[in-house]
Design a protein around this motif. Structure first.
Motif, PDB file in Angstrom:
ATOM      1  N   GLU A  65       0.508  -1.159  -3.928  1.00  0.00           N
ATOM      2  CA  GLU A  65       1.174  -1.819  -2.803  1.00  0.00           C
ATOM      3  C   GLU A  65       1.808  -3.145  -3.208  1.00  0.00           C
ATOM      4  O   GLU A  65       2.709  -3.642  -2.524  1.00  0.00           O
ATOM      5  CB  GLU A  65       0.181  -2.034  -1.661  1.00  0.00           C
ATOM      6  CG  GLU A  65      -0.284  -0.758  -0.967  1.00  0.00           C
ATOM      7  CD  GLU A  65      -1.235   0.080  -1.831  1.00  0.00           C
ATOM      8  OE1 GLU A  65      -1.803  -0.480  -2.814  1.00  0.00           O
ATOM      9  OE2 GLU A  65      -1.388   1.274  -1.548  1.00  0.00           O
ATOM     10  N   ALA A 117       2.401   6.191  -3.826  1.00  0.00           N
ATOM     11  CA  ALA A 117       2.356   5.032  -2.930  1.00  0.00           C
ATOM     12  C   ALA A 117       3.747   4.516  -2.566  1.00  0.00           C
ATOM     13  O   ALA A 117       3.994   4.130  -1.419  1.00  0.00           O
ATOM     14  CB  ALA A 117       1.538   3.919  -3.567  1.00  0.00           C
ATOM     15  N   LYS A 118       4.673   4.518  -3.529  1.00  0.00           N
ATOM     16  CA  LYS A 118       5.973   3.878  -3.316  1.00  0.00           C
ATOM     17  C   LYS A 118       7.090   4.869  -2.970  1.00  0.00           C
ATOM     18  O   LYS A 118       8.131   4.455  -2.452  1.00  0.00           O
ATOM     19  CB  LYS A 118       6.371   3.067  -4.546  1.00  0.00           C
ATOM     20  CG  LYS A 118       5.347   2.035  -4.997  1.00  0.00           C
ATOM     21  CD  LYS A 118       4.992   1.047  -3.894  1.00  0.00           C
ATOM     22  CE  LYS A 118       6.153   0.173  -3.507  1.00  0.00           C
ATOM     23  NZ  LYS A 118       5.752  -0.902  -2.572  1.00  0.00           N
TER      24      LYS A 118
END
Length: 349
Positions: A65, A117-118
Motif C-alpha cells: 500500500e 495490491a496495486k
C-alpha cells in the motif's frame, strides 16, 4: 486496438543497475518507485538516474500500500527454486493457496503480492531462459497460473536471444501481462535480422576514441595491461580446459576476436574472465573492460560506472540487454489506454 499517449508511470523492482528502467524510460515512461537491496548496484543506479526519492531495499519488508500507484510494473526477479504442494491438500488443511501461501516464500510471489495490491495496467517480467524448464516445467506453470488464474492478467511470453541486439548469446524469457484484454502479443514483435560482432563494442585502440581511465590509456587509448591475463592464470585456464576435453566434458574458455559473437556474460566474469577472452596476437588474451561489458549489454557510453571493476563485472553480468527491453517497451506503450494512465501528480522521480 492500440492507443497512444504522452507518458506513463512505472515502478522498478529488483532494479539492479537500471537496465529495464532504461528501456522503459526511453519509451516515454517515468519511474515513481525503485527497489534494490545491493548497495553497490544502488550506487550505480543513483549515479545514472539520480535519487529524488529513497530507494527501497528489501522488497519483502515493503508494504504494498505504500508503493505509489503506477501504470506498469517492471521486475527482473531472481529465480529461486519453487516448491508447492497440491492446492487440494492446502484447502483441506485450511491453508492459503497460490502466491498467498507464505511457505512458498520466493521472490516471484513478492511481485505477485504487489500486482495484486496495486493492479497496474500492465507488467513486464524478465528472467533466465531456464525458468521455463525448471523443475520439469512446474515452476513456470505455477507462475503462469498465478498471473492468469489468480491475478486475472492476460499474458504472453517469449524467449529472445540478446544476440539479435548485441554481440553476445544471451537467451532470456520476457513475460508481458495486461490487466485488460488488449491483443498485445510479445510473439508478434519483429526482431532485428542483422547481428553485430564484437568489433562494435571493443575499444578500437587506434586513437579514434578518447581515453577512459583506468580502462584505456595513452595517445592511442589502448586497453590497460591490467586486463591482460597473467601467465599463471592463462596457463591454468588452458590446462583446465585440456583436462575437461580429455574427460569428454564441455568446459573451455571462450577466446574471441573482433568478428566473433561472445558467449553469455555472467556475474562471475570478475573471477577469471574465461567465458569471454579477447585475443591479442602474441600476448596473453585479456578480459573485456567494464566499459566494453556495458556496451555488450547495450548501455550507451554515457552510462556512468562508479564502482570497482569487480562490482561492475557482477552488475553487467546480472543486467539485461537494454535494446531488447526497449523494443518490447516501445511495443507495449500503444496498448496502454490513455484514460487509465496514473496522474503525473504521483510522480516522485
Amino acid at each position: 486496438m492500440p492507443h497512444s499517449q504522452d507518458t506513463f508511470t512505472f515502478i522498478d523492482l529488483f532494479a539492479g543497475i537500471g537496465g529495464i528502467r532504461r528501456g522503459f524510460q526511453d519509451a516515454g515512461g517515468t519511474c515513481v518507485f525503485t527497489s534494490e537491496w545491493n548497495k553497490y548496484s544502488v550506487q550505480t543506479y543513483v549515479a545514472n538516474f539520480g535519487q529524488d526519492a529513497p530507494i527501497a531495499g528489501d522488497i519483502t519488508q515493503v508494504e504494498a500500500e505504500s508503493i505509489p500507484d503506477h501504470d506498469v510494473l517492471l521486475a527482473g526477479f531472481p529465480c529461486q527454486p519453487f516448491s508447492t504442494a497440491g492446492v487440494s491438500t492446502k484447502n483441506s488443511l485450511g491453508r492459503p493457496t497460490g502466491f498467498r501461501d507464505e511457505t512458498q516464500g520466493t521472490l516471484f510471489f513478492e511481485v505477485a503480492r504487489i500486482i495484486d495490491a496495486k493492479r497496474p495496467m500492465a507488467f513486464f517480467l524478465e528472467n533466465v531462459k531456464n525458468l521455463v524448464s525448471h523443475d520439469h516445467g512446474r515452476t513456470f506453470r505455477i507462475i503462469l497460473r498465478t498471473l492468469t488464474e489468480e491475478l486475472g492478467y492476460h499474458i504472453s511470453y517469449r524467449v529472445i536471444d540478446g544476440g539479435l541486439f548485441v554481440p553476445q548469446h544471451r537467451e532470456r524469457i520476457y513475460i508481458v501481462g495486461f490487466r485488460e484484454e488488449t491483443g498485445f502479443d510479445v510473439n508478434s514483435l519483429v526482431l532485428p535480422s542483422e547481428r553485430s560482432v564484437l568489433a562494435s563494442v571493443l575499444h578500437p585502440q587506434d586513437g579514434s576514441e578518447g581515453v577512459e581511465y583506468p580502462y584505456t590509456q595513452g595517445a592511442q587509448a589502448r586497453v590497460s595491461d591490467t586486463y591482460t591475463l597473467s601467465d599463471r592464470l592463462w596457463a591454468w585456464l588452458q590446462n583446465h580446459a585440456a583436462k575437461h576435453r580429455a574427460a569428454g566434458n564441455g568446459f573451455g574458455f571462450g577466446l574471441v576476436g573482433p568478428e566473433d559473437v561472445a558467449r553469455t556474460l555472467s556475474a562471475r566474469y570478475y573471477k577469471d574472465g574465461s567465458e569471454i577472452l579477447v585475443g591479442q596476437g602474441g600476448k596473453n588474451p585479456r578480459r573485456l573492460t567494464p566499459r566494453e561489458c556495458a556496451r555488450l549489454m547495450g548501455f550507451e557510453d554515457s552510462f556512468v560506472i562508479p564502482v570497482s571493476d569487480t562490482q561492475a563485472y557482477r552488475q553487467f553480468g546480472n543486467s539485461v540487454v537494454v535494446p531488447a527491453v526497449r523494443l518490447i517497451a516501445q511495443s507495449m506503450v500503444p496498448y496502454l489506454p490513455r484514460l487509465d494512465l496514473v496522474s503525473r501528480e504521483n510522480v516522485t522521480w
